[in-house]
Design a protein around this motif. Structure first.
Motif, mmCIF file in Angstrom:
data_model
loop_
_atom_site.group_PDB
_atom_site.id
_atom_site.type_symbol
_atom_site.label_atom_id
_atom_site.label_comp_id
_atom_site.label_asym_id
_atom_site.label_seq_id
_atom_site.Cartn_x
_atom_site.Cartn_y
_atom_site.Cartn_z
ATOM 1 N N ASP A 96 29.801 40.498 43.406
ATOM 2 C CA ASP A 96 29.508 41.968 43.423
ATOM 3 C C ASP A 96 28.567 42.284 42.040
ATOM 4 N N LYS A 97 28.124 41.061 41.401
ATOM 5 C CA LYS A 97 26.781 41.247 40.576
ATOM 6 C C LYS A 97 27.385 41.738 39.301
ATOM 7 N N THR A 98 28.575 41.233 38.885
ATOM 8 C CA THR A 98 29.288 41.881 37.656
ATOM 9 C C THR A 98 29.926 40.412 37.021
ATOM 10 N N LEU A 99 29.859 40.713 35.539
ATOM 11 C CA LEU A 99 30.826 39.760 34.573
ATOM 12 C C LEU A 99 31.850 40.582 33.836
ATOM 13 N N LYS A 100 33.052 40.233 34.097
ATOM 14 C CA LYS A 100 34.000 41.194 33.362
ATOM 15 C C LYS A 100 34.642 40.327 32.091
ATOM 16 N N ILE A 101 34.924 41.029 31.297
ATOM 17 C CA ILE A 101 35.810 40.589 30.074
ATOM 18 C C ILE A 101 36.992 41.253 30.290
ATOM 19 N N TRP A 102 38.137 40.438 30.261
ATOM 20 C CA TRP A 102 39.427 41.316 30.545
ATOM 21 C C TRP A 102 40.398 41.152 29.189
ATOM 22 N N ASP A 103 41.078 42.024 28.980
ATOM 23 C CA ASP A 103 42.045 42.015 27.944
ATOM 24 C C ASP A 103 43.533 41.581 28.846
ATOM 25 N N THR A 104 43.756 40.356 28.204
ATOM 26 C CA THR A 104 45.232 39.658 29.276
ATOM 27 C C THR A 104 46.130 40.672 29.274
ATOM 28 N N ASN A 105 46.493 41.230 27.883
ATOM 29 C CA ASN A 105 47.843 41.970 27.756
ATOM 30 C C ASN A 105 47.636 43.283 28.524
ATOM 31 N N THR A 106 46.485 43.816 28.666
ATOM 32 C CA THR A 106 46.401 45.400 29.413
ATOM 33 C C THR A 106 46.122 45.142 30.790
ATOM 34 N N LEU A 107 45.281 44.067 31.128
ATOM 35 C CA LEU A 107 44.610 43.801 32.465
ATOM 36 C C LEU A 107 43.572 44.788 32.753
ATOM 37 N N GLN A 108 43.012 45.274 31.502
ATOM 38 C CA GLN A 108 42.017 46.208 31.992
ATOM 39 C C GLN A 108 40.465 45.537 31.185
ATOM 40 N N PRO A 109 39.525 45.792 31.995
ATOM 41 C CA PRO A 109 38.341 45.178 31.254
ATOM 42 C C PRO A 109 37.889 45.923 29.953
ATOM 43 N N ALA A 110 37.630 44.920 29.074
ATOM 44 C CA ALA A 110 37.110 45.320 27.733
ATOM 45 C C ALA A 110 35.575 45.652 27.648
ATOM 46 N N ASP A 111 34.937 45.023 28.561
ATOM 47 C CA ASP A 111 33.450 44.859 28.840
ATOM 48 C C ASP A 111 33.096 44.556 30.258
ATOM 49 N N VAL A 112 32.109 45.034 30.763
ATOM 50 C CA VAL A 112 31.569 44.646 32.031
ATOM 51 C C VAL A 112 29.857 44.531 31.893
ATOM 52 N N PHE A 113 29.460 43.306 32.206
ATOM 53 C CA PHE A 113 28.001 43.160 32.331
ATOM 54 C C PHE A 113 27.432 43.349 33.548
ATOM 55 N N HIS A 114 26.411 44.074 33.897
ATOM 56 C CA HIS A 114 25.870 44.209 35.343
ATOM 57 C C HIS A 114 24.455 43.431 35.538
#
Length: 374
Positions: A96-114
């Motif tokens: 999907d043309k992205t790289l995602k940086i995930w916070d393991t504890n919250t399972l939320q992306p801390a950053d997304v590169f397009h």
């Protein structure tokens, strides 16, 4: 232990994925948690530890980024990787043309590169202390470097002519990066240098008579879709759609000419293979159709084929603490390959040789008759 790897009948990995599994990664800190990424965009995190203390157990999925998660990847996840220094963060990249940086504890992306194109592969250096760069291979011939600290992808390495299918940082030198492309080339870069490219590996070792001029400095006569450094960083193993695997001296760039025979590789994208760690000799575990071929890295010998998957194997990952292997396949299964337990030898006969069936055929005595083998 590696020579006796077999499909473990007592250990299951909980089946969560409803589609093929493309990528696996085990965190290097404890060797306990494993990530998987699937063709449907789903990411699952497993605990490999046997908490039940029973001989038969299932590695439980702790949680997953499923289809209903607001930040799930829209298309196939091609690469997952733990942050090398702790388990609080992991990364994933996707078609999907992205790289995602995930916070393991919250399972939320801390950053997304397009990116402008499909992402085939990304990698963080296992040894870097002075930089936080993630190398990314995409449909563009330019290799992208994303800086975790600044959250921008400013740095670009130019030199390939086609899409970049595989990227890998050296485990020895934190600024050295290897990339493999559909143009048949493998390039080594020093990311501190303005021009970047240190060398382009040449399968003919500079003997121009063997190579026609336009094929000069190619690593493979096909797409290069897999790369893996040996643990000490002194050698680089590459694989291409020319059904060849090659071992290179990573400091001189020389093709060592180890012959692995025909290594069938029909993958249209990156192929995730693994090299053992802490073994002597070192072994390479290479997805080979619906099996995994196990080669000795420095002699090229095909030791065994691990059979158990029902469909194409896409990836495998080595767990060095216990010399175990995990593989992911298009059949939606993750299989655990564990060294066969050795029968204890009673004290009074400990001088006698071990039963023959524990030896790999490559190491058997020539005189052992085939009748007394199990």
């Amino acid at each position: 232990r590696v020579l006796s790897l077999e499909l473990n009948k007592d250990r299951d990995v909980e089946r969560i994925h409803g589609s093929g599994i493309n990528t696996l990664d085990i965190e290097p800190v404890e060797g306990r948690y494993m990530l998987s990424g699937g063709s449907d965009g789903v990411i699952v995190l497993y605990d490999l530890e046997n908490l039940s203390r029973q001989p038969s157990y299932t590695c439980k999925a702790l949680f997953s980024v499923g289809r209903s998660h607001p930040d799930v990847h829209k298309f196939s996840v091609e690469t997952v990787q733990w942050y090398p220094h702790d388990t609080g963060m992991f990364t994933s990249s996707s078609f999907d043309k992205t790289l995602k940086i995930w916070d393991t504890n919250t399972l939320q992306p801390a950053d997304v590169f397009h990116f402008e194109g499909t992402v085939y592969s990304h990698h963080m250096s296992p040894v870097a202390t002075k930089h936080c760069l993630i190398a990314v291979g995409t449909k563009s011939p330019k290799v992208q470097l994303c800086d975790l600290k600044s959250g921008s992808s400013s740095h670009i390495l130019q030199g390939h002519r086609q899409e970049v299918l595989a990227v890998s940082w050296s485990p020895r030198h934190e600024y050295i990066l290897a990339t493999g492309s559909a143009d048949g080339r493998v390039k080594l870069w020093d990311v501190r240098r303005a021009s970047g490219c240190l060398s382009t590996l040449d399968q003919h070792n500079g003997e121009k008579s063997k190579a026609s001029s336009e094929a000069a400095n190619t690593a493979h006569n096909g797409r290069v879709n897999g790369l893996c450094y040996t643990n000490d960083g002194l050698h680089l193993l590459t694989i291409g759609t020319d059904d060849r695997m090659r071992l290179w001296n990573s400091s001189t760039g020389e093709n060592t000419l180890v012959n692995y025979g025909k290594v069938c590789n029909e993958s249209r994208k990156g192929l995730k293979f693994a090299i053992s760690c802490g073994c002597n000799p070192e072994f390479a575990f290479v997805p080979y159709g619906s099996t995994i071929a196990v080669y000795t890295v420095f002699t090229g010998e095909l030791i065994t084929m691990l059979r158990g998957h029902y469909s194409t194997v896409n990836c495998c990952v080595f767990q060095p603490h216990f010399q175990e292997l995990y593989s992911g396949s298009k059949d939606c299964n993750i299989l655990a390959w564990i060294p066969a337990p050795r029968e204890p030898v009673p004290d009074d006969i400990s001088e006698k040789p071990l039963p023959q069936q524990h030896l790999n055929p490559a190491y058997e005595d020539a005189w052992s008759s085939s009748d007394d083998e199990g």
